[in-house]
Design a protein around this motif. Structure first.
Motif, PDB file in Angstrom:
ATOM      1  N   LEU A   1      12.891  -7.842 -12.827  1.00  0.00           N
ATOM      2  CA  LEU A   1      11.255  -8.291 -12.484  1.00  0.00           C
ATOM      3  C   LEU A   1      11.237  -7.449 -10.918  1.00  0.00           C
ATOM      4  N   LYS A   2      10.006  -6.577 -10.859  1.00  0.00           N
ATOM      5  CA  LYS A   2      10.073  -6.235  -9.439  1.00  0.00           C
ATOM      6  C   LYS A   2       8.607  -6.517  -8.903  1.00  0.00           C
ATOM      7  N   ASP A   3       8.400  -6.929  -7.530  1.00  0.00           N
ATOM      8  CA  ASP A   3       7.071  -7.103  -6.927  1.00  0.00           C
ATOM      9  C   ASP A   3       6.950  -6.307  -5.659  1.00  0.00           C
ATOM     10  N   ILE A   4       6.117  -5.686  -5.469  1.00  0.00           N
ATOM     11  CA  ILE A   4       5.717  -4.650  -4.495  1.00  0.00           C
ATOM     12  C   ILE A   4       4.422  -5.050  -3.775  1.00  0.00           C
ATOM     13  N   GLY A   5       4.482  -5.124  -2.358  1.00  0.00           N
ATOM     14  CA  GLY A   5       3.197  -5.234  -1.496  1.00  0.00           C
ATOM     15  C   GLY A   5       3.182  -4.233  -0.432  1.00  0.00           C
ATOM     16  N   THR A   6       2.064  -3.399  -0.345  1.00  0.00           N
ATOM     17  CA  THR A   6       1.787  -2.557   0.514  1.00  0.00           C
ATOM     18  C   THR A   6       0.666  -2.771   1.464  1.00  0.00           C
ATOM     19  N   THR A   7       0.831  -2.247   2.721  1.00  0.00           N
ATOM     20  CA  THR A   7      -0.365  -2.323   3.881  1.00  0.00           C
ATOM     21  C   THR A   7      -0.661  -1.141   4.003  1.00  0.00           C
ATOM     22  N   GLU A   8      -2.021  -0.667   4.043  1.00  0.00           N
ATOM     23  CA  GLU A   8      -2.516   0.802   4.402  1.00  0.00           C
ATOM     24  C   GLU A   8      -3.843   0.646   5.144  1.00  0.00           C
ATOM     25  N   ILE A   9      -3.910   1.623   6.040  1.00  0.00           N
ATOM     26  CA  ILE A   9      -5.256   1.794   6.777  1.00  0.00           C
ATOM     27  C   ILE A   9      -5.786   3.224   6.244  1.00  0.00           C
ATOM     28  N   PRO A  10      -6.415   3.393   5.043  1.00  0.00           N
ATOM     29  CA  PRO A  10      -6.614   4.870   4.874  1.00  0.00           C
ATOM     30  C   PRO A  10      -7.518   5.730   5.730  1.00  0.00           C
ATOM     31  N   ASN A  11      -8.370   5.122   6.321  1.00  0.00           N
ATOM     32  CA  ASN A  11      -9.020   5.830   7.331  1.00  0.00           C
ATOM     33  C   ASN A  11      -8.749   6.281   8.527  1.00  0.00           C
ATOM     34  N   LEU A  12      -7.474   6.177   8.743  1.00  0.00           N
ATOM     35  CA  LEU A  12      -6.590   6.405  10.177  1.00  0.00           C
ATOM     36  C   LEU A  12      -5.461   7.481   9.715  1.00  0.00           C
ATOM     37  N   ILE A  13      -5.655   8.680   9.566  1.00  0.00           N
ATOM     38  CA  ILE A  13      -4.630   9.477   9.299  1.00  0.00           C
ATOM     39  C   ILE A  13      -3.579   9.611  10.160  1.00  0.00           C
ATOM     40  N   GLY A  14      -2.607   9.571   9.665  1.00  0.00           N
ATOM     41  CA  GLY A  14      -1.126   9.424  10.882  1.00  0.00           C
ATOM     42  C   GLY A  14      -0.850   7.961  10.951  1.00  0.00           C
ATOM     43  N   THR A  15      -1.431   7.176  10.439  1.00  0.00           N
ATOM     44  CA  THR A  15      -1.090   5.637  10.664  1.00  0.00           C
ATOM     45  C   THR A  15       0.077   5.523   9.697  1.00  0.00           C
ATOM     46  N   ILE A  16       0.909   4.785  10.261  1.00  0.00           N
ATOM     47  CA  ILE A  16       2.506   4.415   9.765  1.00  0.00           C
ATOM     48  C   ILE A  16       2.121   3.185   8.799  1.00  0.00           C
ATOM     49  N   ASN A  17       2.030   3.202   7.302  1.00  0.00           N
ATOM     50  CA  ASN A  17       1.878   2.390   6.498  1.00  0.00           C
ATOM     51  C   ASN A  17       3.163   1.471   5.966  1.00  0.00           C
ATOM     52  N   SER A  18       2.940   0.274   5.696  1.00  0.00           N
ATOM     53  CA  SER A  18       4.274  -0.441   5.239  1.00  0.00           C
ATOM     54  C   SER A  18       4.324  -0.684   3.768  1.00  0.00           C
ATOM     55  N   ARG A  19       5.580  -0.921   3.225  1.00  0.00           N
ATOM     56  CA  ARG A  19       5.810  -1.335   1.896  1.00  0.00           C
ATOM     57  C   ARG A  19       7.039  -2.382   1.763  1.00  0.00           C
ATOM     58  N   ILE A  20       6.669  -3.432   0.960  1.00  0.00           N
ATOM     59  CA  ILE A  20       7.760  -4.261   0.944  1.00  0.00           C
ATOM     60  C   ILE A  20       8.206  -4.287  -0.707  1.00  0.00           C
ATOM     61  N   GLU A  21       9.314  -4.349  -1.211  1.00  0.00           N
ATOM     62  CA  GLU A  21       9.579  -4.203  -2.545  1.00  0.00           C
ATOM     63  C   GLU A  21      10.973  -5.102  -2.572  1.00  0.00           C
ATOM     64  N   GLN A  22      10.559  -6.246  -3.534  1.00  0.00           N
ATOM     65  CA  GLN A  22      11.714  -7.207  -3.895  1.00  0.00           C
ATOM     66  C   GLN A  22      11.943  -7.067  -5.587  1.00  0.00           C
ATOM     67  N   SER A  23      13.230  -6.850  -5.699  1.00  0.00           N
ATOM     68  CA  SER A  23      13.631  -6.513  -7.291  1.00  0.00           C
ATOM     69  C   SER A  23      14.565  -7.827  -7.512  1.00  0.00           C
TER      70      SER A  23
END
Length: 438
Positions: free
Chosen positions: A193-215
């Motif tokens: 079973l896998k769960d994924i959470g992401t945080t994105e700011i789509p209107n700011l090109i070049g912003t670093i987004n984060s991703r958390i994945e737990q399997s």
């Protein structure tokens, strides 16, 4: 008989190969599957699913052998080699106040099960069934960060999950005397079973987004047991009482935790992660399953009709991962249903030989979301379509449909309207027996 047998054996191996290849594929599309270990599959054959899910106090129906996994005592009534192979389809509509509705469709091979008589009053059964499924995807958008008043950018918090658990079982049921049946299953539950959470700011090109994945890779043994007792009013009329239970055993869980950072392009597509901030594998922990108790009663006039009711309760408040309670509630389910066969012996009117099934379900699930208990209501219907027997072999196509709803529109919840379709192919035949004449 040979051509039918070859067809079923060929189809059987195809099912096993496909099932083994696709164990990690999610077939659920419900936001409620994120709780616990996902949506728990009832492990019912289509013939029982069409009768509202009753099965604790059923075994043979209209003289036809059926594999009833939810009460292994029923194996003791099997007197012919039985094979059951099934398909499953789900049509789901999700709705929420203030949001557009969403439709999801899923299809999969559902089960493959065998039963082989060992003696006149005992049989061995084994097979592969789905146990639970996880599949969800939703996004929450927030304006600004809350720390800088002038910041009006939209931040998207996305959550998704997928995966499934399967159940490979081996069971044995036997009779003591004329009226009592006993049985048990030992099962191996496995999957990821896998769960994924992401945080994105789509209107700011070049912003670093984060991703958390737990399997979580899960595996372990589980045990079921059951008993059935019948009271005979005549040769064909029987009142049956049933009980079955599942032990609250512990499964092994090996989890991995990855936090990564990535960029998105102007179209919103994710690039390859720039790096992994955290990448670790946790020590093995234990998942404690709930103790489940099922009670059932049925009355059958063999070859004519069957009616019954089940009550199931599971102690999900005891469910824990790594010794930590997951805050679930004890669940309870009521099932009622039956089948009617107008004329089993007819040779001229095929529709009179068909099994017609109806049922209903009321389910108080283990989930309480936003201080609201999540409930499920459903009605079911089904058909048992006999095929022409061939040299002592009997075949039946079982079709069932479940139409229901889960959740509600209050307190910001999601309401699910769904239709589940089950299709099964069942074979009864005399295998592994010596004949004096061929």
């Amino acid at each position: 008989m040979i051509k039918y047998t070859r067809f079923f054996i060929t189809l059987l191996f195809a099912v096993i190969a496909f099932a083994a290849h696709s164990q990690s594929t999610a077939t659920s599309s419900s936001p409620y599957s994120r709780y616990g270990i996902g949506d728990i599959d009832p492990q019912l054959m289509p013939q029982n699913a069409g009768m509202g899910g009753i099965g604790v106090a059923t075994n043979r129906m209209s003289f036809f052998n059926n594999i009833n996994v939810i009460n292994p005592a029923s194996y003791g009534a099997i007197n012919l080699t039985t094979i059951d192979i099934g398909l499953y389809g789900s049509f789901l509509n999700l709705s929420q106040t203030g949001a557009a509705s969403q439709r999801n469709n899923n299809f999969r091979l559902s089960h493959v099960a065998f039963a082989i008589p060992v003696s006149k009053r005992s049989a061995l059964s084994f097979g592969l069934l789905p146990y639970s499924e996880r599949g969800y995807n939703y996004t929450k958008s927030v304006k600004g960060t809350g720390t800088i008043p002038a910041d009006t950018n939209i931040t998207n918090y996305s959550y998704s999950g997928d995966g499934s658990l399967s159940k490979a079982y081996l069971g044995y049921g036997f009779g003591l005397g004329k009226h009592l049946l006993l049985g048990g299953n030992v099962s191996y539950i496995f999957g990821t079973l896998k769960d994924i959470g992401t945080t994105e700011i789509p209107n700011l090109i070049g912003t670093i987004n984060s991703r958390i994945e737990q399997s979580n890779a899960i595996s372990g043994l589980n045990y079921d047991y059951g008993i059935q007792y019948s009271v005979d009013f005549s040769e064909n009329k029987h009142l049956t009482f049933g009980y079955s239970g599942s032990v609250g055993s512990k499964l092994n869980s090996q989890s991995s935790f990855i936090v990564s950072q990535y960029f998105t392009d102007a179209s919103g597509n994710q690039d390859v992660p720039a790096d992994s901030v955290i990448n670790r594998q946790s020590a093995k922990t234990k998942i404690k399953l709930p103790q489940t108790n099922r009670f059932g009663i049925s009355f059958q006039n063999e070859g004519k009709f069957l009616v019954g009711a089940d009550y199931t309760m599971s102690n999900w408040s005891d469910f824990s991962i790594g010794g930590e309670s997951q805050g679930l509630q004890n669940s309870r389910t009521f099932n009622i249903g039956g089948q009617y066969t107008p004329n089993l012996q007819t040779l001229r009117n095929y529709l009179a030989s068909v099994d017609y099934r109806l049922g209903a379900i009321y389910d108080e699930t283990y989930m309480v979301v936003n201080n609201t208990r999540i409930k499920r209501y459903a009605v079911t219907a089904g058909l048992g379509l006999p095929l022409r027997p061939n040299n002592g072999s009997f075949y039946k196509i079982n079709i069932s449909a479940e139409v229901g709803k889960r959740g509600s529109l209050v307190n910001g919840l999601v309401k699910e309207n769904y239709i589940n379709i089950h299709l099964g192919f069942t074979l009864n035949d005399r295998w592994f027996q010596k004949y004096k004449f061929d």
